[in-house]
Write a protein that holds these residues in place. Structure first.
Motif: not given
Length: 250
Positions: A69-94
């Protein structure tokens, strides 16, 4: 089983998860059905073991493909995932699909509980809908899988007995000094290999495509539904001045 060994994330489409959403929030499922979302509107279902963080002082946490479990901005996640879920200042809406989580503040070695959330609850609405984006104090909030403000009723202050507990279960957690630290012990025990208990929180996150402006009636109903939910939650805060006066007169 360590704390991160059952962490997991899946990328899904609406038909693949509709039944699970309808079981916990049928009104939301009906609204989404009217949108007729296509395959470009991806959904991320994340699985968090007890005690792991969904939000850690404003940092959105996600399971990796390796089960960490890592922060969304970590390089462990592909750019596509960071783009899909990085639209909020904090947690993505869910929406919370399974078990419970706790929203809290961590300040000066104190845990300040705010709310226990349960299946069907939609998170991340304030940062999504707030027009004055950037003015919010999002970085102070945390969300844990399961309760954070939890403590043991049994006395564990006896060092002799606690060392026996550490020895028998090979625990790494030092003896808690106050009840706020009980959670660290409970988290380690909950994820211990001696206890075969696959307890986890499941969250379903909406990707950014769900919130791109559209003119069709289905998308407008979805937007209206979220605005209505966010408004309902502000009842206390909108009337806090009155509550403060009544309390001062009590």
């Amino acid at each position: 089983m360590d704390c991160e060994s059952i962490a997991q994330i899946d990328i899904l489409t609406w038909p693949e998860v509709r039944q699970q959403v309808a079981a916990v929030n049928p009104s939301l499922a009906d609204v989404i059905d009217q949108m007729e979302p296509d395959e470009s509107m991806k959904l991320y279902r994340a699985k968090y073991p007890y005690g792991s963080m969904l939000l850690d002082n404003g940092n959105f946490m996600l399971p990796t493909e390796q089960g960490q479990i890592k922060p969304l901005l970590d390089d462990a996640f592909p750019k596509s995932v960071r783009k899909d879920l990085g639209y909020n200042f904090s947690i993505a809406t869910g929406i919370l699909l399974q078990h419970s989580a706790e929203i809290f503040l961590h300040s000066d070695n104190q845990i300040l509980p705010f709310r226990i959330i349960r299946p069907g609850h939609i998170m991340g609405l304030t940062s999504l809908l707030e027009p004055q984006r950037g003015l919010q104090q999002e970085k102070i909030w945390s969300i844990s899988a399961g309760a954070r403000s939890i403590f043991l009723l049994a006395s564990i202050s006896d060092q002799h007995y606690y060392r026996r507990l550490q020895r028998d279960f090979l625990l790494k957690t030092p003896a808690p000094k106050d009840f706020h630290q009980h959670w660290h012990l409970i988290r380690e025990l909950a994820n211990h290999p001696e206890f075969n208990n696959d307890w986890h929180v499941e969250m379903l996150y909406f990707s950014a495509a769900w919130f791109r402006q559209r003119d069709d009636a289905g998308w407008l109903r979805f937007q209206h539904y979220l605005l209505k939910k966010a408004w309902q939650r502000t009842y206390y805060w909108r009337n806090q001045f009155i509550w403060d006066i009544l309390f001062s007169q009590a």
